[in-house]
Every structure is written in structure tokens, then in C-alpha cells.
Design a protein around this motif. Structure first.
Motif, PDB file in Angstrom:
ATOM      1  N   ILE A 338       0.845  -1.204   0.000  1.00  0.00           N
ATOM      2  CA  ILE A 338       0.000   0.000   0.000  1.00  0.00           C
ATOM      3  C   ILE A 338       0.876   1.249   0.000  1.00  0.00           C
ATOM      4  N   SER A 339       1.934   1.245   0.790  1.00  0.00           N
ATOM      5  CA  SER A 339       2.852   2.384   0.841  1.00  0.00           C
ATOM      6  C   SER A 339       3.457   2.662  -0.529  1.00  0.00           C
ATOM      7  N   ASN A 340       3.852   1.613  -1.219  1.00  0.00           N
ATOM      8  CA  ASN A 340       4.438   1.773  -2.539  1.00  0.00           C
ATOM      9  C   ASN A 340       3.421   2.341  -3.523  1.00  0.00           C
ATOM     10  N   ALA A 341       2.179   1.861  -3.432  1.00  0.00           N
ATOM     11  CA  ALA A 341       1.127   2.384  -4.304  1.00  0.00           C
ATOM     12  C   ALA A 341       0.903   3.870  -4.052  1.00  0.00           C
ATOM     13  N   LEU A 342       0.856   4.273  -2.784  1.00  0.00           N
ATOM     14  CA  LEU A 342       0.681   5.692  -2.459  1.00  0.00           C
ATOM     15  C   LEU A 342       1.820   6.516  -3.029  1.00  0.00           C
ATOM     16  N   GLY A 343       3.028   6.000  -2.909  1.00  0.00           N
ATOM     17  CA  GLY A 343       4.183   6.723  -3.423  1.00  0.00           C
ATOM     18  C   GLY A 343       4.069   6.986  -4.916  1.00  0.00           C
ATOM     19  N   HIS A 344       3.614   5.996  -5.662  1.00  0.00           N
ATOM     20  CA  HIS A 344       3.499   6.165  -7.109  1.00  0.00           C
ATOM     21  C   HIS A 344       2.304   7.041  -7.479  1.00  0.00           C
ATOM     22  N   ILE A 345       1.220   6.953  -6.723  1.00  0.00           N
ATOM     23  CA  ILE A 345       0.053   7.796  -7.008  1.00  0.00           C
ATOM     24  C   ILE A 345       0.411   9.266  -6.831  1.00  0.00           C
ATOM     25  N   TRP A 346       1.025   9.588  -5.696  1.00  0.00           N
ATOM     26  CA  TRP A 346       1.401  10.992  -5.460  1.00  0.00           C
ATOM     27  C   TRP A 346       2.519  11.417  -6.420  1.00  0.00           C
ATOM     28  N   GLY A 347       3.435  10.523  -6.699  1.00  0.00           N
ATOM     29  CA  GLY A 347       4.558  10.865  -7.555  1.00  0.00           C
ATOM     30  C   GLY A 347       4.160  11.238  -8.971  1.00  0.00           C
ATOM     31  N   GLN A 348       3.013  10.744  -9.457  1.00  0.00           N
ATOM     32  CA  GLN A 348       2.574  11.097 -10.804  1.00  0.00           C
ATOM     33  C   GLN A 348       1.588  12.269 -10.815  1.00  0.00           C
ATOM     34  N   ARG A 349       1.308  12.825  -9.649  1.00  0.00           N
ATOM     35  CA  ARG A 349       0.332  13.919  -9.545  1.00  0.00           C
ATOM     36  C   ARG A 349       0.827  15.177 -10.275  1.00  0.00           C
ATOM     37  N   ASN A 350      -0.106  15.785 -11.033  1.00  0.00           N
ATOM     38  CA  ASN A 350       0.205  17.031 -11.730  1.00  0.00           C
ATOM     39  C   ASN A 350      -0.999  17.964 -11.724  1.00  0.00           C
ATOM     40  N   ASP A 351      -1.937  17.764 -10.790  1.00  0.00           N
ATOM     41  CA  ASP A 351      -3.197  18.510 -10.759  1.00  0.00           C
ATOM     42  C   ASP A 351      -2.969  19.996 -10.493  1.00  0.00           C
ATOM     43  N   ARG A 352      -3.713  20.826 -11.243  1.00  0.00           N
ATOM     44  CA  ARG A 352      -3.682  22.279 -11.016  1.00  0.00           C
ATOM     45  C   ARG A 352      -4.926  22.923 -11.635  1.00  0.00           C
ATOM     46  N   TYR A 353      -6.072  22.375 -11.288  1.00  0.00           N
ATOM     47  CA  TYR A 353      -7.310  22.825 -11.924  1.00  0.00           C
ATOM     48  C   TYR A 353      -7.569  24.310 -11.728  1.00  0.00           C
ATOM     49  N   SER A 354      -7.352  24.828 -10.516  1.00  0.00           N
ATOM     50  CA  SER A 354      -7.675  26.234 -10.259  1.00  0.00           C
ATOM     51  C   SER A 354      -6.822  27.173 -11.099  1.00  0.00           C
ATOM     52  N   GLU A 355      -5.597  26.765 -11.396  1.00  0.00           N
ATOM     53  CA  GLU A 355      -4.762  27.572 -12.278  1.00  0.00           C
ATOM     54  C   GLU A 355      -5.283  27.532 -13.715  1.00  0.00           C
ATOM     55  N   LEU A 356      -5.801  26.380 -14.113  1.00  0.00           N
ATOM     56  CA  LEU A 356      -6.272  26.210 -15.487  1.00  0.00           C
ATOM     57  C   LEU A 356      -7.652  26.822 -15.719  1.00  0.00           C
ATOM     58  N   ARG A 357      -8.444  26.959 -14.642  1.00  0.00           N
ATOM     59  CA  ARG A 357      -9.834  27.402 -14.777  1.00  0.00           C
ATOM     60  C   ARG A 357      -9.944  28.701 -15.559  1.00  0.00           C
ATOM     61  N   ALA A 358      -9.063  29.647 -15.275  1.00  0.00           N
ATOM     62  CA  ALA A 358      -9.145  30.960 -15.910  1.00  0.00           C
ATOM     63  C   ALA A 358      -8.985  30.891 -17.423  1.00  0.00           C
ATOM     64  N   HIS A 359      -8.385  29.815 -17.925  1.00  0.00           N
ATOM     65  CA  HIS A 359      -8.149  29.689 -19.358  1.00  0.00           C
ATOM     66  C   HIS A 359      -9.187  28.812 -20.045  1.00  0.00           C
ATOM     67  N   LEU A 360     -10.136  28.280 -19.253  1.00  0.00           N
ATOM     68  CA  LEU A 360     -11.168  27.426 -19.826  1.00  0.00           C
ATOM     69  C   LEU A 360     -12.366  28.259 -20.268  1.00  0.00           C
ATOM     70  N   PRO A 361     -13.025  27.900 -21.359  1.00  0.00           N
ATOM     71  CA  PRO A 361     -14.275  28.579 -21.698  1.00  0.00           C
ATOM     72  C   PRO A 361     -15.313  28.322 -20.618  1.00  0.00           C
ATOM     73  N   PRO A 362     -16.241  29.263 -20.388  1.00  0.00           N
ATOM     74  CA  PRO A 362     -17.210  29.118 -19.286  1.00  0.00           C
ATOM     75  C   PRO A 362     -17.952  27.798 -19.291  1.00  0.00           C
ATOM     76  N   GLU A 363     -18.348  27.314 -20.484  1.00  0.00           N
ATOM     77  CA  GLU A 363     -19.114  26.068 -20.533  1.00  0.00           C
ATOM     78  C   GLU A 363     -18.255  24.876 -20.119  1.00  0.00           C
ATOM     79  N   ALA A 364     -16.940  24.961 -20.332  1.00  0.00           N
ATOM     80  CA  ALA A 364     -16.056  23.867 -19.925  1.00  0.00           C
ATOM     81  C   ALA A 364     -15.897  23.847 -18.418  1.00  0.00           C
ATOM     82  N   ALA A 365     -15.748  25.026 -17.812  1.00  0.00           N
ATOM     83  CA  ALA A 365     -15.589  25.095 -16.362  1.00  0.00           C
ATOM     84  C   ALA A 365     -16.858  24.663 -15.652  1.00  0.00           C
ATOM     85  N   GLN A 366     -18.017  25.033 -16.207  1.00  0.00           N
ATOM     86  CA  GLN A 366     -19.274  24.735 -15.541  1.00  0.00           C
ATOM     87  C   GLN A 366     -19.768  23.316 -15.820  1.00  0.00           C
TER      88      GLN A 366
END
Length: 378
Positions: A338-366
Motif C-alpha cells: 500500500i505504501s508503494n502504491a501511495l508513493g506512485h500515485i502521489w509521484g505522478q500527480r500534476n493537478d492544477r485545476y484552479s490555475e487552469l480554470r481561468a483559461h477554460l471557456p465558461p461552458e467547460a468550467a461549468q
């Protein structure tokens, strides 16, 4: 029927299987994602149920009497949560926040708090155990929670005007009972009490100054949260967002403020202290915080993961997929796997939705599918 993304018993949208055969990652407490963000904070949802029906979280027309909540057997047990918490601690987590739904609806929650409080970091230090609640059951539970090891509490309260607040919680619950819960938390000895107010332009902007005046000088930190596009059921639109800068300006014109330094890396709120006659922060008057995830994204230093009530690990509040950890827990995997799985899950994380939101068209964000806040916690 609203198209939902909550992975219910027969509707497991966005389910990801945790990696089992990946190269070994030894837990060092220094786990980093793809943007060099460490894992420090785990938000743990202990129930998908709530006794409020706030429109921005669990609107009554969706979460009605026929809504199919998760059966008890689907929820992680306290022992399963504690086991995962121990593994997360080895990877660097130092803070656990219990959420819901409304976490105080989970029977015997103080038992989980006691188990988490017994955990220690590799250096032997205690962990920061805190909880977010709507306050409705806090008078009844505060002392039990404190005795079990809870250190801090955050209470959601969206206004002091009773009519406004009752309309927002949509179950006719009075402000006075939430304030009494906050007082119970203080009497029990809980420290660093915070109050969160979600600001929705058309609903409760008039409550900003009354809330600030009420909590100024009480030792309670009031935080204002921009109305966010979490999930797919709250009818979010940008027109309803009051920027945090406007909140600060409004309060500053009435009660002068000075900006304060953050207290910790990855802190979500920007801090403003009430000023004295000389323009310096007066600690006796306290401070406010503003959480600006819409207008001033803080993805760059986000160090939080989220664990759903049925054991899905989410890497962002705005995620549409979760990693299935319950299958590992109940499928016979040992802690190292389980520890190894957590390490790989976090290690591949690249989430930044709030930064991207401003560049999305309104219908995409909503219109984008996202997990609901009531399922994943705030």
C-alpha cells in the motif's frame, strides 16, 4: 436526472486502480509530485451524509429523501482509516482533517480521533488532528472530541442573519445553535478555532461585515471562502463569485487590516490582522483569512490529498477520478504494498485545476464532471 460523478455502489465513475507492480519507493517523508509539491495534509471524509442542505454543497433537489447514500459496509472502518493514516504519515503527512458530509454524524467518531492521536511521525512527534463541522452537533460532542485528542476545529457558518443562514442551510437550522456549538468548543479547550464563511454574491454578501465585527477580538479566526465550482450540482457560475480582494477591501474600510505572513507552507488562506491605532497588528483583535481558489489560485504549493469515505484517494478537490485504496485494504495487501502504491500515485500527480480554470471557456468550467464536495470533503 442530474449526471453525477459520485462513485456510488453501482455508479463508480472515474475509478482508478492503485498500482501494484511498480518499482519500490521507500517512504522517506519527502515524497514529491511532478511539480515538486510534498505530501503533508490528508483530508479524510468519514461520511457522505449531512443534516444540512446548503445549495453550494448538497442542494435539496438532488440530495432528497430518496438519494442513495453509501451503505455502512462500503465505508472504511476506523481501523482501516488509521492503517492508511499510519502509512501516509511515513510519506510525510503531518496533518489529518476529518470531514464529511458532516463528520459528527459518524457514530463513535471520537474512537477514530483517539486512534489517530496515538500515531507518531518517524521523529516521534504528535500529528495535527483537526475537524471541519457545521456545528450543529458540537455542543453535544465537543468535550468527547477534545478528550479523544482532537486539537482544533473549524466551523462552517455563512452568516449571522438568521433568515439568510436558514435559507442557505435549507433545513431551517438557527444561527444561535451554531454559535452555541462554537462556545462549547471553546469551553472544551479546543484551540485555534476557525469559522469558514462561503461568500455567494447573490446570497450573503451583506453578512461579511456583521460576521467580521462579531468574531473580531474573540480569539476565533474568521475565514472567507470564494464560492467554488466543486462538483456538478451546485449551479456554479463566475457571476456569483465575490473576489476575496473585495472582501478584504470591504472590511479594511470599516476595520483597518494589515497583511500577515503565512504560518506554514501550502497554507490555503491569506492572513490579514486587525490593526491598532498605529497601524500595527493587534493580536488581541485577531485576524481574518481569505481563501481565493477562484481568483488567486494556490495550486503551486498545494500539499493536500483527500480520502473519500469509501477509500478513494483524490489528488485535487476538483478531481474527476479517484484511486481505489479500499481494494488494497480488503484484498490482503500488506503495508509495504500500500505504501508503494501511495508513493506512485502521489509521484505522478500534476493537478492544477484552479490555475487552469481561468483559461477554460465558461461552458467547460461549468460542465466538467467532478466529484462532489459532500463526498470528498472540503
Amino acid at each position: 436526472m442530474v449526471d453525477r460523478v459520485i462513485p456510488l455502489v453501482e455508479q463508480r465513475y472515474g475509478l482508478l486502480q492503485a498500482p501494484l507492480n511498480a518499482p519500490h519507493i521507500a517512504p522517506s517523508g519527502q515524497l514529491l509530485d511532478q511539480r515538486a509539491r510534498p505530501l503533508r495534509d490528508l483530508r479524510i471524509s468519514v461520511t457522505d451524509r449531512c443534516n444540512f442542505r446548503c445549495a453550494y454543497c448538497m442542494p435539496k433537489d438532488v440530495f432528497d429523501k430518496d438519494y442513495p447514500y453509501l451503505p455502512h459496509k462500503a465505508l472504511l472502518t476506523f481501523e482501516e482509516i488509521t492503517r492508511l493514516a499510519r502509512i501516509f504519515t511515513a510519506h510525510g503527512v503531518r496533518k489529518f482533517r476529518l470531514t464529511g458530509g458532516e463528520p459528527l454524524l459518524r457514530k463513535g467518531l471520537e474512537q477514530l480521533i483517539a486512534q489517530l492521536s496515538a500515531l507518531r511521525t518517524p521523529e516521534g512527534d504528535a500529528l495535527d488532528i483537526t475537524l471541519t463541522t457545521n456545528g450543529s452537533l458540537l455542543r453535544r460532542k465537543a468535550q468527547l472530541l477534545k478528550d479523544a485528542g482532537l486539537k482544533r476545529v473549524t466551523v462552517s457558518l455563512d452568516g449571522l442573519d438568521d433568515a439568510t443562514f436558514r435559507s442557505m442551510n435549507d433545513v431551517d437550522f438557527p444561527v444561535a445553535d451554531v454559535l452555541d456549538g462554537i462556545e462549547a468548543a471553546r469551553e472544551a479547550g479546543l484551540q485555534d478555532i476557525k469559522v469558514n464563511m462561503v461568500v455567494k454574491r447573490s446570497t450573503n454578501v451583506s453578512q461579511i461585515l456583521p460576521m467580521a465585527r462579531h468574531f473580531r477580538g474573540t480569539g476565533v479566526t474568521l475565514r472567507f471562502i470564494e464560492y467554488m465550482d466543486v462538483g456538478a450540482t451546485n449551479g456554479w457560475c463566475m457571476d456569483e463569485v465575490l473576489p476575496s480582494a473585495d472582501v478584504v477591501n470591504l472590511i479594511n474600510a470599516d476595520m483597518p487590516l494589515v497583511q500577515l505572513d503565512p504560518t506554514a507552507p501550502g497554507e490555503t488562506a491569506k492572513r490579514w490582522g486587525y490593526a491598532d491605532a498605529h497601524g500595527q497588528h493587534d493580536p488581541q483583535l485577531g485576524e481574518i483569512g481569505v481563501i481565493s481558489s477562484v481568483t488567486q489560485a494556490f495550486c503551486g504549493d498545494c500539499n493536500r490529498a483527500r480520502l473519500s469515505t469509501e477509500g478513494r484517494m483524490y489528488l485535487c478537490l476538483f478531481a474527476d477520478k479517484g484511486w481505489d485504496l479500499r481494494e488494497l485494504l480488503r484484498g490482503g495487501s500488506d503495508d509495504a504494498t500500500i505504501s508503494n502504491a501511495l508513493g506512485h500515485i502521489w509521484g505522478q500527480r500534476n493537478d492544477r485545476y484552479s490555475e487552469l480554470r481561468a483559461h477554460l471557456p465558461p461552458e467547460a468550467a461549468q460542465g466538467r464532471k467532478r466529484v462532489e464536495m459532500s463526498y470528498i470533503g472540503g
